[in-house]
Design a protein around this motif. Structure first.
Motif, mmCIF file in Angstrom:
data_model
loop_
_atom_site.group_PDB
_atom_site.id
_atom_site.type_symbol
_atom_site.label_atom_id
_atom_site.label_comp_id
_atom_site.label_asym_id
_atom_site.label_seq_id
_atom_site.Cartn_x
_atom_site.Cartn_y
_atom_site.Cartn_z
ATOM 1 N N PRO A 173 2.897 0.831 -0.401
ATOM 2 C CA PRO A 173 2.028 -0.096 -1.126
ATOM 3 C C PRO A 173 1.606 -1.302 -0.288
ATOM 4 O O PRO A 173 0.501 -1.832 -0.486
ATOM 5 C CB PRO A 173 2.895 -0.517 -2.321
ATOM 6 N N TYR A 174 2.442 -1.718 0.639
ATOM 7 C CA TYR A 174 2.107 -2.842 1.529
ATOM 8 C C TYR A 174 0.771 -2.618 2.230
ATOM 9 O O TYR A 174 -0.006 -3.555 2.444
ATOM 10 C CB TYR A 174 3.229 -3.021 2.542
ATOM 11 N N TYR A 175 0.480 -1.364 2.599
ATOM 12 C CA TYR A 175 -0.738 -1.057 3.338
ATOM 13 C C TYR A 175 -1.913 -0.663 2.431
ATOM 14 O O TYR A 175 -3.022 -0.446 2.934
ATOM 15 C CB TYR A 175 -0.482 0.084 4.319
ATOM 16 N N GLU A 176 -1.694 -0.536 1.141
ATOM 17 C CA GLU A 176 -2.748 -0.049 0.252
ATOM 18 C C GLU A 176 -3.657 -1.208 -0.167
ATOM 19 O O GLU A 176 -3.659 -1.656 -1.313
ATOM 20 C CB GLU A 176 -2.129 0.675 -0.947
ATOM 21 N N THR A 177 -4.478 -1.642 0.773
ATOM 22 C CA THR A 177 -5.272 -2.854 0.577
ATOM 23 C C THR A 177 -6.481 -2.648 -0.330
ATOM 24 O O THR A 177 -7.137 -3.613 -0.709
ATOM 25 C CB THR A 177 -5.749 -3.393 1.933
ATOM 26 N N THR A 178 -6.792 -1.401 -0.686
ATOM 27 C CA THR A 178 -7.868 -1.175 -1.652
ATOM 28 C C THR A 178 -7.385 -1.407 -3.083
ATOM 29 O O THR A 178 -8.191 -1.355 -4.014
ATOM 30 C CB THR A 178 -8.418 0.251 -1.535
ATOM 31 N N LYS A 179 -6.084 -1.655 -3.249
ATOM 32 C CA LYS A 179 -5.502 -1.948 -4.552
ATOM 33 C C LYS A 179 -4.989 -3.385 -4.554
ATOM 34 O O LYS A 179 -4.925 -4.037 -3.517
ATOM 35 C CB LYS A 179 -4.344 -0.982 -4.847
ATOM 36 N N ASP A 180 -4.625 -3.873 -5.732
ATOM 37 C CA ASP A 180 -3.950 -5.165 -5.823
ATOM 38 C C ASP A 180 -2.509 -4.941 -5.355
ATOM 39 O O ASP A 180 -1.646 -4.528 -6.132
ATOM 40 C CB ASP A 180 -3.988 -5.672 -7.258
ATOM 41 N N ASN A 181 -2.265 -5.194 -4.070
ATOM 42 C CA ASN A 181 -0.990 -4.777 -3.480
ATOM 43 C C ASN A 181 -0.001 -5.927 -3.325
ATOM 44 O O ASN A 181 0.758 -5.995 -2.353
ATOM 45 C CB ASN A 181 -1.209 -4.062 -2.140
ATOM 46 N N THR A 182 0.024 -6.814 -4.296
ATOM 47 C CA THR A 182 1.074 -7.822 -4.327
ATOM 48 C C THR A 182 2.416 -7.153 -4.564
ATOM 49 O O THR A 182 2.493 -6.016 -5.054
ATOM 50 C CB THR A 182 0.818 -8.836 -5.450
ATOM 51 N N ILE A 183 3.480 -7.845 -4.237
ATOM 52 C CA ILE A 183 4.812 -7.294 -4.468
ATOM 53 C C ILE A 183 5.047 -7.046 -5.955
ATOM 54 O O ILE A 183 5.771 -6.115 -6.331
ATOM 55 C CB ILE A 183 5.911 -8.227 -3.880
ATOM 56 N N GLU A 184 4.389 -7.827 -6.814
ATOM 57 C CA GLU A 184 4.556 -7.627 -8.259
ATOM 58 C C GLU A 184 4.017 -6.268 -8.712
ATOM 59 O O GLU A 184 4.492 -5.717 -9.714
ATOM 60 C CB GLU A 184 3.847 -8.750 -9.025
ATOM 61 N N ASN A 185 3.046 -5.733 -7.992
ATOM 62 C CA ASN A 185 2.469 -4.434 -8.341
ATOM 63 C C ASN A 185 3.035 -3.284 -7.513
ATOM 64 O O ASN A 185 2.702 -2.124 -7.759
ATOM 65 C CB ASN A 185 0.951 -4.465 -8.151
ATOM 66 N N GLY A 201 6.019 -10.429 9.413
ATOM 67 C CA GLY A 201 4.737 -9.950 9.919
ATOM 68 C C GLY A 201 3.585 -10.521 9.128
ATOM 69 O O GLY A 201 3.765 -11.307 8.193
ATOM 70 N N ALA A 202 2.391 -10.112 9.503
ATOM 71 C CA ALA A 202 1.180 -10.618 8.870
ATOM 72 C C ALA A 202 1.014 -10.059 7.467
ATOM 73 O O ALA A 202 1.561 -9.000 7.128
ATOM 74 C CB ALA A 202 -0.031 -10.268 9.720
ATOM 75 N N ALA A 203 0.245 -10.761 6.652
ATOM 76 C CA ALA A 203 -0.102 -10.248 5.335
ATOM 77 C C ALA A 203 -1.002 -9.026 5.484
ATOM 78 O O ALA A 203 -1.747 -8.880 6.459
ATOM 79 C CB ALA A 203 -0.798 -11.324 4.518
ATOM 80 N N SER A 204 -0.940 -8.121 4.499
ATOM 81 C CA SER A 204 -1.785 -6.930 4.449
ATOM 82 C C SER A 204 -2.475 -6.939 3.088
ATOM 83 O O SER A 204 -1.874 -6.583 2.078
ATOM 84 C CB SER A 204 -0.930 -5.667 4.618
ATOM 85 N N GLY A 205 -3.744 -7.357 3.071
ATOM 86 C CA GLY A 205 -4.370 -7.595 1.778
ATOM 87 C C GLY A 205 -3.628 -8.705 1.058
ATOM 88 O O GLY A 205 -3.429 -9.796 1.599
ATOM 89 N N LYS A 206 -3.154 -8.417 -0.146
ATOM 90 C CA LYS A 206 -2.385 -9.385 -0.909
ATOM 91 C C LYS A 206 -0.876 -9.237 -0.705
ATOM 92 O O LYS A 206 -0.087 -9.989 -1.294
ATOM 93 C CB LYS A 206 -2.710 -9.260 -2.404
ATOM 94 N N ALA A 207 -0.482 -8.287 0.126
ATOM 95 C CA ALA A 207 0.937 -8.022 0.370
ATOM 96 C C ALA A 207 1.488 -8.988 1.402
ATOM 97 O O ALA A 207 0.928 -9.134 2.490
ATOM 98 C CB ALA A 207 1.139 -6.586 0.836
ATOM 99 N N VAL A 208 2.598 -9.634 1.068
ATOM 100 C CA VAL A 208 3.234 -10.612 1.940
ATOM 101 C C VAL A 208 4.551 -10.042 2.454
ATOM 102 O O VAL A 208 5.388 -9.582 1.674
ATOM 103 C CB VAL A 208 3.485 -11.935 1.203
ATOM 104 N N ALA A 209 4.714 -10.065 3.769
ATOM 105 C CA ALA A 209 5.957 -9.600 4.380
ATOM 106 C C ALA A 209 6.994 -10.715 4.329
ATOM 107 O O ALA A 209 6.752 -11.814 4.810
ATOM 108 C CB ALA A 209 5.705 -9.189 5.826
#
Length: 301
Positions: A193-205, A237-245
């Motif tokens: 999910p971290y890499y699925e930037t076409t979706k709302d890929n926050t950790i909550e989702n 690491g860097a953010a991926s879309g809305k995903a925060v490492a």
């Protein structure tokens, strides 16, 4: 978890009494001692023991077709193996993979073969030739017909072991893979999910996203067991879309995905025990040789 997800988990139960639980391991620069250090660290992690290893190749780094030194390391540490044969480098290179597999069987016998959890013919080969794989510069891949041919070659060597293929969930849900699904004993799914930037890929989702990916793979599996062969969340690491490492988010993802997979007896190989210096870094432990046994976050479920 939704009812459909629970049914998906139940459909994926392995035939063995206890599921395999392990990490993915690369081959570059590793000798037997390095593999033994990693396998022992995985077994002795504070809070959770991992006793299986997923490999991507049968060939020792720097050789043409010598069996990978992870095999004697696994025998020494009693680590089960999800073997991998690299399938995207052409027929001649795959012949070297087969040669290494045959040599390992001949050299180590049942001490080796009794540790085989399964054999993966290829890893994300089809994903790499899909439009999204090409746009991501994922590298060389091959189509399902090639993988089916290679599966037949592997069955001729170790036909009594469960043979499968690992790819992404969106590959498995494409009907063009139906013949490949029919040819395997199990399906391996890689989902991040971290890499699925076409979706709302926050950790909550992330929890819902992963189990949606898994659920649709099960629906396409023709009743074959679905194993989780790669997933994880980076600690830095860097953010991926809305995903925060972050360590906190990696812990949340572990609780939501790994703990549910373990509780539902799904064969799971997490990514990854240690990847010091990588960015993003998915490593469960920090730097050290051999790897430390204290994880960066609690593994208690």
């Amino acid at each position: 978890m939704r009812a459909s997800q629970i049914l998906a988990l139940a459909a994926a139960l392995p035939t063995t009494l206890a599921a395999y639980k392990g990490f993915n391991y690369g081959a570059t620069g590793r000798d037997q001692a390095a593999f033994e250090g990693e396998f022992n660290a995985a077994k002795n992690l504070a809070g959770s023991s991992y006793t299986s290893a997923r490999l991507y190749t049968m060939i020792q780094d720097g050789t043409t077709n010598t069996p990978i030194s992870a095999i004697p390391a696994a025998i020494s540490t009693k680590t089960s193996l999800l073997l991998g044969l690299w399938a995207s480098a052409g027929d001649a290179q795959f012949a070297n993979e087969i040669a290494a597999l045959k040599a390992a069987v001949a050299q180590y016998g049942s001490a080796f073969t009794d540790l085989i959890a399964g054999i993966s013919v290829g890893s994300e080969d089809i994903y790499r030739i899909t439009p999204i794989g090409v746009s991501n510069n994922a590298g060389l891949g091959v189509g399902p017909e090639t993988i089916i041919n290679y599966i037949g070659q592997v069955r001729a060597v170790v036909g009594d072991k469960p043979i499968g293929h690992v790819d992404t969930y969106n590959v498995w849900t494409n009907s063009s893979q139906n013949a490949l699904i029919a040819a395997v004993d199990w399906i391996g799914v890689d989902a991040y999910p971290y890499y699925e930037t076409t979706k709302d890929n926050t950790i909550e989702n992330a929890n819902a996203t992963f189990w949606d990916d898994y659920d649709v793979t099960v629906a396409a599996s023709q009743g074959k067991p679905v194993w989780i062969t790669e997933t994880g969340w980076p600690v830095s690491g860097a953010a991926s879309g809305k995903a925060v490492a972050s360590v906190d988010n990696a812990k949340t993802y572990y609780d939501d995905v790994a703990c549910h997979a373990f509780a539902n007896n799904i064969n799971t190989w997490w990514y990854i025990l240690q990847d010091t210096g990588a960015s993003p870094s998915f490593g469960l432990v920090g730097a050290g040789t051999p790897p430390p046994t204290t994880p960066l976050y609690s593994l208690a479920c």
